[in-house]
Design a protein around this motif. Structure first.
Motif, mmCIF file in Angstrom:
data_model
loop_
_atom_site.group_PDB
_atom_site.id
_atom_site.type_symbol
_atom_site.label_atom_id
_atom_site.label_comp_id
_atom_site.label_asym_id
_atom_site.label_seq_id
_atom_site.Cartn_x
_atom_site.Cartn_y
_atom_site.Cartn_z
ATOM 1 N N TYR A 230 3.840 -16.882 -2.937
ATOM 2 C CA TYR A 230 2.428 -17.215 -2.758
ATOM 3 C C TYR A 230 2.068 -17.110 -1.268
ATOM 4 O O TYR A 230 2.406 -17.973 -0.463
ATOM 5 C CB TYR A 230 2.145 -18.620 -3.289
ATOM 6 N N LYS A 231 1.368 -16.038 -0.921
ATOM 7 C CA LYS A 231 0.973 -15.763 0.456
ATOM 8 C C LYS A 231 -0.540 -15.537 0.518
ATOM 9 O O LYS A 231 -1.091 -14.795 -0.299
ATOM 10 C CB LYS A 231 1.705 -14.519 0.992
ATOM 11 N N ASP A 232 -1.186 -16.168 1.495
ATOM 12 C CA ASP A 232 -2.624 -16.001 1.713
ATOM 13 C C ASP A 232 -3.381 -16.064 0.379
ATOM 14 O O ASP A 232 -4.051 -15.122 -0.019
ATOM 15 C CB ASP A 232 -2.892 -14.668 2.415
ATOM 16 N N PHE A 233 -3.291 -17.202 -0.297
ATOM 17 C CA PHE A 233 -3.746 -17.296 -1.687
ATOM 18 C C PHE A 233 -4.985 -18.177 -1.896
ATOM 19 O O PHE A 233 -5.306 -18.530 -3.031
ATOM 20 C CB PHE A 233 -2.601 -17.796 -2.579
ATOM 21 N N HIS A 234 -5.690 -18.549 -0.836
ATOM 22 C CA HIS A 234 -6.923 -19.337 -1.014
ATOM 23 C C HIS A 234 -7.930 -18.506 -1.811
ATOM 24 O O HIS A 234 -8.108 -17.314 -1.551
ATOM 25 C CB HIS A 234 -7.521 -19.714 0.348
ATOM 26 N N PRO A 235 -8.611 -19.108 -2.808
ATOM 27 C CA PRO A 235 -9.512 -18.336 -3.673
ATOM 28 C C PRO A 235 -10.789 -17.860 -2.989
ATOM 29 O O PRO A 235 -11.479 -16.968 -3.509
ATOM 30 C CB PRO A 235 -9.844 -19.319 -4.801
ATOM 31 N N ILE A 236 -11.119 -18.429 -1.817
ATOM 32 C CA ILE A 236 -12.380 -18.078 -1.150
ATOM 33 C C ILE A 236 -12.143 -17.553 0.266
ATOM 34 O O ILE A 236 -12.653 -16.502 0.641
ATOM 35 C CB ILE A 236 -13.339 -19.286 -1.101
ATOM 36 N N TYR A 237 -11.354 -18.285 1.062
ATOM 37 C CA TYR A 237 -11.222 -17.978 2.482
ATOM 38 C C TYR A 237 -9.861 -17.351 2.802
ATOM 39 O O TYR A 237 -8.813 -17.983 2.625
ATOM 40 C CB TYR A 237 -11.399 -19.248 3.312
ATOM 41 N N LYS A 238 -9.867 -16.129 3.283
ATOM 42 C CA LYS A 238 -8.643 -15.432 3.662
ATOM 43 C C LYS A 238 -8.030 -16.063 4.910
ATOM 44 O O LYS A 238 -8.740 -16.472 5.826
ATOM 45 C CB LYS A 238 -8.926 -13.944 3.906
ATOM 46 N N GLY A 239 -6.703 -16.140 4.934
ATOM 47 C CA GLY A 239 -5.993 -16.630 6.097
ATOM 48 C C GLY A 239 -5.905 -18.136 6.204
ATOM 49 O O GLY A 239 -5.351 -18.659 7.179
ATOM 50 N N LEU A 240 -6.404 -18.857 5.209
ATOM 51 C CA LEU A 240 -6.419 -20.319 5.291
ATOM 52 C C LEU A 240 -5.152 -20.935 4.695
ATOM 53 O O LEU A 240 -4.596 -21.877 5.249
ATOM 54 C CB LEU A 240 -7.660 -20.865 4.578
ATOM 55 N N TRP A 241 -4.717 -20.409 3.545
ATOM 56 C CA TRP A 241 -3.494 -20.898 2.911
ATOM 57 C C TRP A 241 -2.440 -19.798 3.009
ATOM 58 O O TRP A 241 -2.439 -18.846 2.234
ATOM 59 C CB TRP A 241 -3.738 -21.225 1.437
ATOM 60 N N ASN A 242 -1.533 -19.942 3.950
ATOM 61 C CA ASN A 242 -0.571 -18.868 4.195
ATOM 62 C C ASN A 242 0.650 -18.913 3.294
ATOM 63 O O ASN A 242 1.150 -17.882 2.853
ATOM 64 C CB ASN A 242 -0.112 -18.904 5.659
ATOM 65 N N SER A 243 1.154 -20.132 3.020
ATOM 66 C CA SER A 243 2.384 -20.246 2.233
ATOM 67 C C SER A 243 2.496 -21.661 1.673
ATOM 68 O O SER A 243 1.595 -22.487 1.853
ATOM 69 C CB SER A 243 3.600 -19.916 3.101
ATOM 70 N N LEU A 244 3.631 -21.936 1.019
ATOM 71 C CA LEU A 244 3.867 -23.241 0.406
ATOM 72 C C LEU A 244 5.215 -23.813 0.843
ATOM 73 O O LEU A 244 6.195 -23.081 1.002
ATOM 74 C CB LEU A 244 3.831 -23.130 -1.123
ATOM 75 N N GLU A 245 5.248 -25.122 1.011
ATOM 76 C CA GLU A 245 6.475 -25.868 1.279
ATOM 77 C C GLU A 245 6.750 -26.740 0.055
ATOM 78 O O GLU A 245 5.820 -27.251 -0.568
ATOM 79 C CB GLU A 245 6.277 -26.757 2.512
ATOM 80 N N PHE A 246 8.025 -26.923 -0.280
ATOM 81 C CA PHE A 246 8.377 -27.802 -1.401
ATOM 82 C C PHE A 246 9.059 -29.055 -0.866
ATOM 83 O O PHE A 246 9.989 -28.970 -0.059
ATOM 84 C CB PHE A 246 9.307 -27.093 -2.387
ATOM 85 N N VAL A 247 8.558 -30.230 -1.292
ATOM 86 C CA VAL A 247 9.139 -31.509 -0.882
ATOM 87 C C VAL A 247 9.530 -32.285 -2.138
ATOM 88 O O VAL A 247 8.688 -32.503 -3.027
ATOM 89 C CB VAL A 247 8.150 -32.343 -0.046
ATOM 90 N N GLU A 248 10.775 -32.685 -2.221
ATOM 91 C CA GLU A 248 11.227 -33.456 -3.380
ATOM 92 C C GLU A 248 10.666 -34.876 -3.342
ATOM 93 O O GLU A 248 10.710 -35.545 -2.312
ATOM 94 C CB GLU A 248 12.757 -33.516 -3.421
ATOM 95 N N ALA A 249 10.119 -35.333 -4.472
ATOM 96 C CA ALA A 249 9.597 -36.700 -4.604
ATOM 97 C C ALA A 249 9.296 -36.935 -6.071
ATOM 98 O O ALA A 249 8.722 -36.068 -6.745
ATOM 99 C CB ALA A 249 8.341 -36.904 -3.764
ATOM 100 N N LYS A 250 9.646 -38.111 -6.569
ATOM 101 C CA LYS A 250 9.460 -38.386 -7.994
ATOM 102 C C LYS A 250 8.000 -38.657 -8.345
ATOM 103 O O LYS A 250 7.581 -38.463 -9.481
ATOM 104 C CB LYS A 250 10.332 -39.561 -8.430
ATOM 105 N N ASP A 251 7.205 -39.125 -7.348
ATOM 106 C CA ASP A 251 5.788 -39.402 -7.595
ATOM 107 C C ASP A 251 5.049 -39.420 -6.261
ATOM 108 O O ASP A 251 5.645 -39.237 -5.192
ATOM 109 C CB ASP A 251 5.600 -40.737 -8.339
ATOM 110 N N ILE A 252 3.740 -39.657 -6.311
ATOM 111 C CA ILE A 252 2.920 -39.601 -5.109
ATOM 112 C C ILE A 252 3.311 -40.688 -4.114
ATOM 113 O O ILE A 252 3.263 -40.472 -2.898
ATOM 114 C CB ILE A 252 1.410 -39.676 -5.475
ATOM 115 N N ASN A 253 3.722 -41.839 -4.596
ATOM 116 C CA ASN A 253 4.097 -42.923 -3.681
ATOM 117 C C ASN A 253 5.328 -42.568 -2.860
ATOM 118 O O ASN A 253 5.386 -42.836 -1.653
ATOM 119 C CB ASN A 253 4.327 -44.217 -4.467
ATOM 120 N N GLU A 254 6.312 -41.958 -3.506
ATOM 121 C CA GLU A 254 7.515 -41.543 -2.772
ATOM 122 C C GLU A 254 7.167 -40.443 -1.779
ATOM 123 O O GLU A 254 7.688 -40.429 -0.645
ATOM 124 C CB GLU A 254 8.599 -41.058 -3.733
ATOM 125 N N LEU A 255 6.286 -39.532 -2.173
ATOM 126 C CA LEU A 255 5.881 -38.465 -1.260
ATOM 127 C C LEU A 255 5.172 -39.040 -0.037
ATOM 128 O O LEU A 255 5.446 -38.637 1.103
ATOM 129 C CB LEU A 255 4.961 -37.471 -1.973
#
Length: 287
Positions: A230-255
């Motif tokens: 997933y590279k440069d994948f924002h649905p409207i604005y080019k260059g805004l979302w370049n890539s993705l990072e993955f962080v392990e967490a069981k839920d939003i509180n742990e994240l």
């Protein structure tokens, strides 16, 4: 005074993740809710009755109030209604105060450091001060899977959140001097269930700006095996979302606990531009 306004709609339950981070540092909190329970697209939404009871039980210092009005207007564009509601909420919150508009799925870690920054710049609440908007940066979550969360990289998507005299012109973007600040806000954004994502993209202010179903399918297809594609994948604005990072967490509180250890660790810096403005205010010089 420091006042916070929330727009409450179909994703109201996320506010319980947001409130604990800001509650003790502000003077007033206002929840804006459409009186007819309509989204900006005119779709109906429900709020469970126990929501109000939970808020009452949480609000031990009696800071929270509800502002109900007709925020949906038939025939108007969703983004225009977004802007309109924010204007109405700002007017309702009154004058001579810091106004902070936070969405339900935005979480302000180390919020005390932002409050300290605002207090250092209280001269901007004078009647003679120009309108100023402070722009933090989003750390946007894109998807939650069983083992954790995908986070959009890099963190360079800014948004207007704090204003002394907000005059909204496009959603939260307001007239006046925009000042970027070194403060990050966690945005749950796209890290929701399939059903919630469909509701979001069909009802938010940008629903008419891109192919909703194509974007939804791309979001649904994302997993731990293909996220690096997933590279440069924002649905409207080019260059805004370049890539993705993955962080392990069981839920939003742990994240949030993990992000708290690496986010907003330093004081919010006062820009040289603001220092000059403060000096002018001390000597009563016009801006």
């Amino acid at each position: 005074m420091i006042k916070v306004g929330y727009l409450i709609a179909y994703d109201y339950h996320y506010v319980f993740n947001s409130l604990p981070h800001i509650y003790s540092y502000v003077d007033q909190i206002v929840f804006a809710i459409d009186i007819n329970r309509k989204t900006w697209m005119g779709n109906d939404f429900d709020i469970d009755e126990d929501f109000f009871e939970k808020i009452k039980n949480f609000d031990l210092d009696h800071k929270i109030s509800f502002y109900e009005d007709q925020f949906y207007v038939e025939g108007e564009k969703p983004i225009d209604l977004d802007t309109r509601e924010r204007r109405m909420l700002a007017d309702y919150m009154g004058h001579n105060c810091w106004k902070i508009q936070i969405d339900s799925d935005e979480y302000c870690l180390h919020f005390n450091r932002l409050i300290t920054y605002l207090k250092k710049n209280r001269f901007l609440l004078k009647k003679t001060a120009p309108p100023v908007n402070f722009l933090p940066t989003w750390i946007s979550l894109f998807k939650q899977v069983e083992r954790g969360f995908f986070i959009i990289q890099p963190y360079h998507e800014v948004f207007s959140m704090v204003s002394n005299k907000p005059q909204y012109k496009y959603a939260r973007n307001a007239h006046g001097m925009d000042i970027r600040i070194n403060y990050n806000v966690i945005h749950q954004s796209w890290a929701r269930t399939d059903e919630e994502i469909l509701t979001k993209i069909e009802n938010w202010g940008h629903s008419h700006d891109f192919d909703v179903m194509t974007f939804y399918q791309k979001w649904k297809d994302l997993n731990e095996n293909n996220y690096r594609e997933y590279k440069d994948f924002h649905p409207i604005y080019k260059g805004l979302w370049n890539s993705l990072e993955f962080v392990e967490a069981k839920d939003i509180n742990e994240l949030l606990l993990k992000l708290e250890r690496r986010t907003n660790l330093n004081p919010v810096k006062v820009s040289s531009k603001l220092k000059k403005m403060r000096l002018k205010s001390l000597f009563h010089i016009k801006y």
